[in-house]
Design an enzyme around this catalytic site. Structure first.
Site, short mmCIF file in Angstrom:
data_model
loop_
_atom_site.label_atom_id
_atom_site.label_comp_id
_atom_site.label_asym_id
_atom_site.label_seq_id
_atom_site.Cartn_x
_atom_site.Cartn_y
_atom_site.Cartn_z
CD GLN A 169 53.59 34.70 31.94
OE1 GLN A 169 54.29 33.69 32.08
NE2 GLN A 169 54.08 35.82 31.49
CG ASP B 274 52.76 39.57 23.37
OD1 ASP B 274 52.65 38.35 23.56
OD2 ASP B 274 52.51 40.42 24.24
#
Ligand code: MRU
Length: 362
Positions: free
Chosen positions: A201, A242
């Site tokens: 990512q 997260d």
């Protein structure tokens, strides 16, 4: 943010039909900007699972639109509860998913079935608009940290892991929002972008985003972060998350914990940027209580990129007989976190400070 001069959000309702949902397929970046049209609950669930959309806040916003797509077909109680269940099962770690679904569920459950489609689109749009405003506030609050560093030296070097930029949210990003604001304010900011194996990512998404915005950056192997810290070339680490627990434990992309350890050993401040929707007030101990997503081992055993002839190719990099493991996230204990950058300001990663700052939510 802009892609080649055109402003985009990472998710929006199609301007022509006014009901289907458009996303940027993140599995195609950085090689193509593919604006995919999603028309059903199942397509949205697949987009989240297969990571066409990803990043905790965007997963939440996508799930909200997934509910709207379901309500368009059938607004019954059974269809609502099925949509919430299907979407909740897509990815286990990012708490923003459950946060958004809870919000959609409580907004819609009290309405008659025939009212639910319009209300679902309205609530999903609200979630998106709020996300943009919240991330802009995170950007302003985090900017102060970069401005402080810029007083002492001309160039501020920031290390980030994974992608917590505008495409991981609806706009602005979390970890990258202060960086965009510092760049726009004329501060000489340079970002060490960790590639973020196994899915890359950092190399594929963060590098692409920063490049499109003209922010100076250098992609490094994940293993190089500690080396640059030891040599005084990192002024700050800023990452996204997260899920954050009541006591400030931080769950983020696998490898984040190692960066926090290196940062502590080298006296480099380790900051985590997050919207309050990422705080899981129901748990304290991140190591014990946060479910860690296990993804397909092919993400470890293969790599995808552009071959020299321009085609996109996936190659295997591990002997065919070797097994692999792929935990997608790890937990950084609060003691390794310098502080949290939230929409309400900066705070310590501790239960008293978090619950004081968010006394209405805690
Ligand atoms: O598996 P991903 O790509 O969804 O993981 C994303 C991250 O770990 C981000 O750092 C996190 O979601 C914060 S996004 C603002």
């Amino acid at each position: 943010m802009k892609i080649d001069g055109t402003p985009y959000r990472s998710i929006w309702v199609d301007e022509t039909d006014r009901w289907s949902v458009r996303i940027i397929d993140q599995t195609k970046l950085p090689w193509a900007v593919d604006l995919v049209r999603l028309t059903t609950l199942d397509e949205m669930a697949h987009a989240i699972r297969a990571m066409l959309v990803r990043g905790a806040p965007l997963i939440g916003a996508s799930a909200a639109y997934g509910v709207a797509l379901a309500m368009r077909v059938d607004g019954s109680d059974a269809a609502l509860s099925q949509a919430l269940d299907v979407l909740a099962a897509t990815r286990p770690t990012a708490i923003n998913l459950l946060w958004a679904l809870k919000r959609m569920g409580s907004c819609l459950a009290k309405l008659k079935p025939e009212m639910r489609e319009a209300a679902a689109y309205e609530e999903a749009a609200k979630i998106c608009d709020e996300d943009v405003a919240v991330n802009a506030a995170i950007g302003r609050n985090g900017l102060a940290l970069i401005e402080e560093k810029a007083k002492a030296k001309k160039r501020v070097n920031i290390l980030t892991h994974c992608n917590a930029g505008w495409i991981a949210t609806v706009d602005w990003g979390t970890a990258l929002a202060p960086i965009y604001m510092a760049h726009d304010a004329g501060i000489d900011v340079h970002v060490w972008v960790e590639e973020t194996r196994p899915r890359n990512q950092g190399a594929s998404l963060t590098a692409w985003e920063l490049g499109k915005h003209g922010v100076n950056h250098t992609v490094i192997a994940d293993n190089a972060g500690g080396h640059f810290m030891q040599h005084g070339e990192v002024d700050l680490v800023i990452v996204g998350t997260d899920r954050v627990t009541r006591q400030g434990d931080v769950c983020n992309k696998i490898g984040t914990y190692l960066k926090a350890l290196s940062a502590q050993d080298n006296n480099v401040p380790f900051w985590v940027a997050l919207p309050s929707s990422t705080i899981d007030w129901t748990i304290r101990d991140g190591l014990a209580d946060i479910p860690i997503e296990e993804r397909a081992t092919t993400e470890v055993t293969t790599m995808t990129g552009r071959a020299m002839d321009g085609s996109i190719a996936t190659v295997r990099i591990v002997p065919t007989s070797s097994p692999a493991a792929n935990p997608a996230f790890d937990v950084t204990p609060a003691r390794l976190v310098t502080g949290l950058i939230t929409e309400r300001g900066l705070c310590d990663a501790t239960e008293p400070t978090l619950t004081e700052l968010f006394s209405d939510l805690a």
